[in-house]
Design an enzyme around this catalytic site. Structure first.
Site, PDB file in Angstrom:
ATOM      1  N   SER A  39     -30.032 -57.140 -28.440  1.00  0.00           N
ATOM      2  CA  SER A  39     -29.704 -57.380 -27.037  1.00  0.00           C
ATOM      3  C   SER A  39     -29.256 -56.081 -26.372  1.00  0.00           C
ATOM      4  O   SER A  39     -29.621 -55.789 -25.227  1.00  0.00           O
ATOM      5  CB  SER A  39     -28.598 -58.431 -26.915  1.00  0.00           C
ATOM      6  OG  SER A  39     -29.098 -59.732 -27.105  1.00  0.00           O
TER       7      SER A  39
ATOM      8  N   LYS B 114     -18.246 -64.441 -24.035  1.00  0.00           N
ATOM      9  CA  LYS B 114     -19.018 -65.607 -24.482  1.00  0.00           C
ATOM     10  C   LYS B 114     -18.952 -66.670 -23.395  1.00  0.00           C
ATOM     11  O   LYS B 114     -18.001 -66.679 -22.585  1.00  0.00           O
ATOM     12  CB  LYS B 114     -18.464 -66.165 -25.791  1.00  0.00           C
ATOM     13  CG  LYS B 114     -19.484 -66.932 -26.624  1.00  0.00           C
ATOM     14  CD  LYS B 114     -20.465 -66.001 -27.337  1.00  0.00           C
ATOM     15  CE  LYS B 114     -21.411 -66.803 -28.222  1.00  0.00           C
ATOM     16  NZ  LYS B 114     -22.317 -65.904 -28.971  1.00  0.00           N
TER      17      LYS B 114
ATOM     18  N   GLN C  33     -16.863 -61.789 -30.911  1.00  0.00           N
ATOM     19  CA  GLN C  33     -17.884 -60.932 -30.307  1.00  0.00           C
ATOM     20  C   GLN C  33     -17.357 -59.520 -30.050  1.00  0.00           C
ATOM     21  O   GLN C  33     -18.122 -58.551 -30.101  1.00  0.00           O
ATOM     22  CB  GLN C  33     -18.362 -61.559 -28.991  1.00  0.00           C
ATOM     23  CG  GLN C  33     -19.712 -61.055 -28.518  1.00  0.00           C
ATOM     24  CD  GLN C  33     -20.866 -61.634 -29.310  1.00  0.00           C
ATOM     25  OE1 GLN C  33     -20.910 -62.819 -29.587  1.00  0.00           O
ATOM     26  NE2 GLN C  33     -21.834 -60.790 -29.650  1.00  0.00           N
TER      27      GLN C  33
ATOM     28  N   ASP D 281     -27.646 -68.446 -27.154  1.00  0.00           N
ATOM     29  CA  ASP D 281     -26.928 -68.865 -28.359  1.00  0.00           C
ATOM     30  C   ASP D 281     -27.500 -70.246 -28.692  1.00  0.00           C
ATOM     31  O   ASP D 281     -28.639 -70.548 -28.327  1.00  0.00           O
ATOM     32  CB  ASP D 281     -25.409 -68.879 -28.113  1.00  0.00           C
ATOM     33  CG  ASP D 281     -24.593 -68.999 -29.396  1.00  0.00           C
ATOM     34  OD1 ASP D 281     -24.488 -68.000 -30.131  1.00  0.00           O
ATOM     35  OD2 ASP D 281     -24.065 -70.100 -29.671  1.00  0.00           O
TER      36      ASP D 281
END
Length: 448
Positions: A380, A128, A113, A168
């Site tokens: 996002s 995450k 990420q 997710d």
């Protein structure tokens, strides 16, 4: 093979410390192999211990989640949040609810990420989180109580300027709604602390479609630049049947492709006429059914047990959109033997190292996940911006921004690949372009 001494030394340290975290080791090694020419060109990174800090999360939070099922029995799950790197912005990354979730999986996702968020060009660090809770088969009440218990602990570690989680696998609109409601109840504030929210309470248009659409925008642009080609007239194999797969199918079809498969954890469906997306949406988004129902409803289609066998279907383009390591070396060789020339990844790390070696050996156009599936976190980031401004952009405005971001990722990856001596290598380019931005920020901010 790792050859650069600094890179080898740091990877050996990761192996000593985290040798049991196989997914995390896989992600680090893949990135490190690409970064050797970058590190050789920037000796200041070694002097400032950038790699050592880059592979060590700034914070790992692990917690108990106790909740009550519909029979009144207490259930206990594990929750995680890995806040990996905040050099270029607040931690940003999804929450995954799945039985396979453990610290290794969350760390590999958080590590990827960092680079993915950097590639978007937006000010977001990498993080995450998730839990080994499985919402499949649970009632809405059970899911709500779990989400409330999960957020009761997580809320003390997140905030709109600190860490902004999203969805997710198995964390969609329902789960985000419950999580946001509990955060608001405990903190008594209305802020953009989560993304993927409902449109009624701060969500962004095009967020649901973003990862799948972005994957196709990326693939289309890479085809245009590198092959003078497009989706038009191509046969496409897609794995998965969640949001990423559904909207990748939708956009690929609109771009002129024929998508012939989709799958879930039990098996896959093959429709030689092209997937009827309305049926898939009804099954998966309408009543959370299993994909085998498609073959019962659509004449001429076939259902096959075994989700990995989807890669035996001949195609021009493969878009893996299910989960990590779904394509191994054997599956990759089958794809190549059956005429596939393009693999772009909608899931996170869906290809094993052996599969990637096959792609590279066959000179496939290979778009790695951290670049190809960055559309979700890009929108996002746009949702965060809209929340800060207290406004909403139209679907077309967000979609246009998404398309531009994905095209810029292709361009920046190719520029970086050329700079470091691997012209046309989208994997090296994505790793290098994402890393250099974060590494330079780390150097500028001093040692911490």
């Amino acid at each position: 093979m790792l050859t650069e001494e600094y890179v080898k030394r740091v990877y050996a340290q990761v192996e000593r410390r985290d040798g049991d975290q196989l997914e995390f080791l896989q992600a680090v090694r893949e990135v490190f192999e690409s970064l050797e020419p970058v590190v050789a060109k920037h000796p200041e990174y070694e002097r400032n211990g950038v790699l050592e800090r880059f592979v060590e999360p700034e914070r790992v939070v692990k917690f108990r989640v106790a909740w009550t099922d519909d029979e009144g029995r207490v259930q206990v799950n594990r929750g995680y949040r890995v806040q990996f790197n905040s050099a270029i912005g607040p931690y940003k990354g999804g929450l995954r609810f799945h039985p396979t979730v453990n610290e290794s999986v969350i760390k590999f996702l958080g590590f990827e990420q960092i680079l993915k968020n950097s590639l978007t060009g937006l000010p977001m660090g990498g993080g995450k989180g998730g839990s080994d809770f499985d919402p499949k088969g649970r009632s809405d009440g059970e899911v709500m109580r779990f989400c409330q218990a999960f957020m009761t602990e997580l809320q003390r570690h997140i905030g709109q300027f600190t860490d902004v989680p999203a969805g997710d696998i198995n964390v969609g609109a329902r789960e985000i709604g419950y999580l946001f409601g509990q955060y608001k109840r405990i903190r008594d504030e209305y802020s953009g602390v989560l993304t993927g929210k409902g449109l009624e309470f701060g969500g962004s248009l095009a967020r649901t479609e973003a990862t799948g659409y972005g994957l196709c925008y990326y693939t289309q642009e890479a085809l245009r630049v590198l092959r003078n080609d497009s989706f038009q007239g191509k046969t496409v194999v897609v794995s998965g049947s969640g949001n990423v797969a559904i909207f990748a199918i939708e956009k690929a079809q609109r771009l002129g492709a024929k998508v012939v498969t989709c799958s879930d954890s039990n098996g896959y469906v093959y429709d030689p006429k092209g997937i009827d997306l309305d049926v898939v949406k009804d099954i998966k988004l309408g009543h959370r059914g299993r994909i085998k129902e498609y073959a019962e409803r659509v004449p001429g289609s076939e259902y096959h047990e075994g989700c990995r066998d989807v890669w035996t279907v001949p195609c021009d383009i493969a878009l893996p959109c299910a989960t990590q390591n779904e394509i191994d070396g054997e599956s990759a060789r089958t794809l190549v033997d059956n005429g596939c020339t393009v693999v772009c990844e909608g899931a996170n790390m869906p290809s094993t190292p052996e599969a990637i070696a096959v792609y590279q050996g066959a000179k496939l156009l290979y778009g790695p996940a951290k670049a190809a599936n960055a559309g979700g976190v890009a929108v996002s980031g746009l949702e965060m911006s809209q929340n800060s401004y207290r406004l909403s952009w139209t679907f077309d405005e967000v979609d246009a921004k998404l398309k531009q971001i994905m095209e810029d990722i292709v361009a920046n990856s190719l520029d970086a690949a050329k700079e470091y001596g691997r012209e046309g290598d989208l994997m090296l380019g994505a790793n290098a372009a994402g890393f250099v931005k974060v590494a330079n920020a780390m150097v500028a901010q001093g040692i911490f």
